[in-house]
Design an enzyme around this catalytic site. Structure first.
Site, PDB file in Angstrom:
ATOM      1  N   GLY A 263     -10.458 -12.093 -11.621  1.00 34.70           N
ATOM      2  CA  GLY A 263      -9.501 -11.001 -12.226  1.00 34.70           C
ATOM      3  C   GLY A 263      -8.577 -11.150 -13.313  1.00 34.70           C
ATOM      4  O   GLY A 263      -8.102 -10.425 -13.901  1.00 34.70           O
TER       5      GLY A 263
ATOM      6  N   SER B 156      -6.784  -1.974  -0.568  1.00 34.44           N
ATOM      7  CA  SER B 156      -6.308  -1.258  -1.869  1.00 34.44           C
ATOM      8  C   SER B 156      -7.296  -0.492  -2.714  1.00 34.44           C
ATOM      9  O   SER B 156      -7.098   0.756  -2.941  1.00 34.44           O
ATOM     10  CB  SER B 156      -5.883  -2.201  -2.822  1.00 34.44           C
TER      11      SER B 156
ATOM     12  N   HIS C  39       0.668  -1.208   0.000  1.00 34.35           N
ATOM     13  CA  HIS C  39      -0.060   0.125  -0.079  1.00 34.35           C
ATOM     14  C   HIS C  39       0.912   1.272   0.050  1.00 34.35           C
ATOM     15  O   HIS C  39       0.434   2.276  -0.580  1.00 34.35           O
ATOM     16  CB  HIS C  39      -1.066  -0.052   1.091  1.00 34.35           C
TER      17      HIS C  39
ATOM     18  N   GLU D  18     -13.874  -8.703  -7.708  1.00 31.20           N
ATOM     19  CA  GLU D  18     -13.842  -9.611  -6.540  1.00 31.20           C
ATOM     20  C   GLU D  18     -14.600 -10.883  -6.835  1.00 31.20           C
ATOM     21  O   GLU D  18     -16.050 -10.516  -6.886  1.00 31.20           O
ATOM     22  CB  GLU D  18     -13.977  -8.804  -5.405  1.00 31.20           C
TER      23      GLU D  18
ATOM     24  N   ASP E 160      -3.095  -8.706  -7.190  1.00 29.51           N
ATOM     25  CA  ASP E 160      -2.738  -9.052  -5.864  1.00 29.51           C
ATOM     26  C   ASP E 160      -3.677 -10.157  -5.409  1.00 29.51           C
ATOM     27  O   ASP E 160      -4.531 -10.212  -4.545  1.00 29.51           O
ATOM     28  CB  ASP E 160      -3.134  -7.869  -4.772  1.00 29.51           C
TER      29      ASP E 160
END
Ligand SMILES: C[S@@+](CC[C@H](N)C(=O)[O-])C[C@H]1O[C@@H](n2cnc3c(N)ncnc32)[C@H](O)[C@@H]1O
Length: 286
Positions: free
Chosen positions: A149, A105, A18, A123, A169
């Protein structure tokens, strides 16, 4: 899909990721033109560090809590504190209501960007997505997608704005994640060669990490930066001993900024006080 980021929110790996995300957005904010952020594995968006999951691991104590305490005490070296200020201010702002919340994020990216910027959050997990909807879904800049994703990379790149960031991620709960990351990077670059592409990976199995770095370098993409931080000297295949980021097309300032930040944070974030940061180019920088 058992992974829940709420067990890990605000841990040393999150802080490193981050902090880099915040520096990338600070750079993108320098130009008036809008940009887009595609976050392929967005998570729940905001986490309660006093909630049961975070309290079970206490991982944030060794991460964001240690950094906030050092910032408050004025013990962070000044150049690092200045570079971290937008990120830490955004974290503090989420706590304005008195609860110890931590922005994932999506919440962080929204806090650090402008009205003209746009966000796509993929998601796949239904409950995590419902939380994300509740937390950031009303922001008119945001689209939340119930999409894989990896497929999101093919579906949404290049963005209309032709500038922006792709953050990848994944949870690393299934075998083959390093290979998917390499393939995802290649696909993202093919579609959006001018974009900033940032991949996160865990450092547990050093052989797997070495092979991953070699595979990324073999893609031969120009300007590929590797940023890593070790939090523990004891290595085990089951324990996260560090984490890394691959950043393609990083802002030209990012390598120096991350060196400054991570050299300051390494002793704080390391379990034995002996953290180590590594910032180097896998393929030549700009
Ligand atoms: C490491 S967490 C994301 C953390 C978030 N990026 C942050 O920094 O706050 C990974 C998330 O990816 C989700 N996920 C797992 N597989 C996915 C897939 N194939 N596509 C999209 N999301 C996925 C998980 O449910 C989890 O919420």
């Amino acid at each position: 899909m058992n992974y829940r980021h709420s067990f890990h929110a605000g841990n040393p790996a999150d802080v490193m990721k981050h902090a880099a995300l915040a520096r990338v957005l600070a750079y993108l904010n320098k130009k008036e033109n809008a940009y887009r952020v595609l976050d392929t594995h967005a998570g729940a968006g905001l986490y309660d560090l006093d909630g049961a999951n975070a309290q079970r691991t206490l991982e944030a104590d060794a991460g964001i809590e240690a950094v906030l305490a050092a910032d408050l005490a004025g013990t962070l070296p000044k150049p690092a504190a200045a570079l971290l200020a937008p990120y830490l201010d955004a974290v503090r702002a989420t706590r304005a209501g008195g609860r110890r919340l931590y922005p994932g994020s999506p919440a962080l990216a929204l806090a650090l960007s402008r009205p003209q910027d746009r966000f796509l959050f993929c998601e796949l997990h239904k409950e995590e997505r419902a939380k994300l909807e509740k937390r950031v879904g009303e922001d008119h800049r945001v689209k939340i997608l119930p999409q894989d994703g990896w497929q999101g990379i093919a579906a949404h790149l290049p963005p209309r704005e032709r500038r922006g960031l792709v953050l990848v991620d994944p949870p690393f709960e299934e075998p083959g994640e390093f290979q998917r990351l390499v393939a995802g990077l290649e696909a993202a670059y093919q579609r959006f060669a001018t974009g900033i592409i940032m991949l996160w990976y865990p450092i547990k199995d050093l052989k797997a990490v070495d092979a991953f770095r070699r595979d990324v370098a073999r893609l031969g993409l120009p300007k590929t930066l590797r940023v890593e931080l070790d939090f523990a000297t004891v290595r085990s295949l089951d324990v996260l001993s560090g984490s890394g980021l691959i950043i393609v097309n990083p802002p030209f300032t990012l390598a120096d900024e991350m060196r400054t930040i991570l050299n300051a944070l390494a002793p704080l974030l390391a379990r034995d006080g002996q953290g180590r940061a590594r910032v180097s180019w896998l393929t030549p920088g700009g």
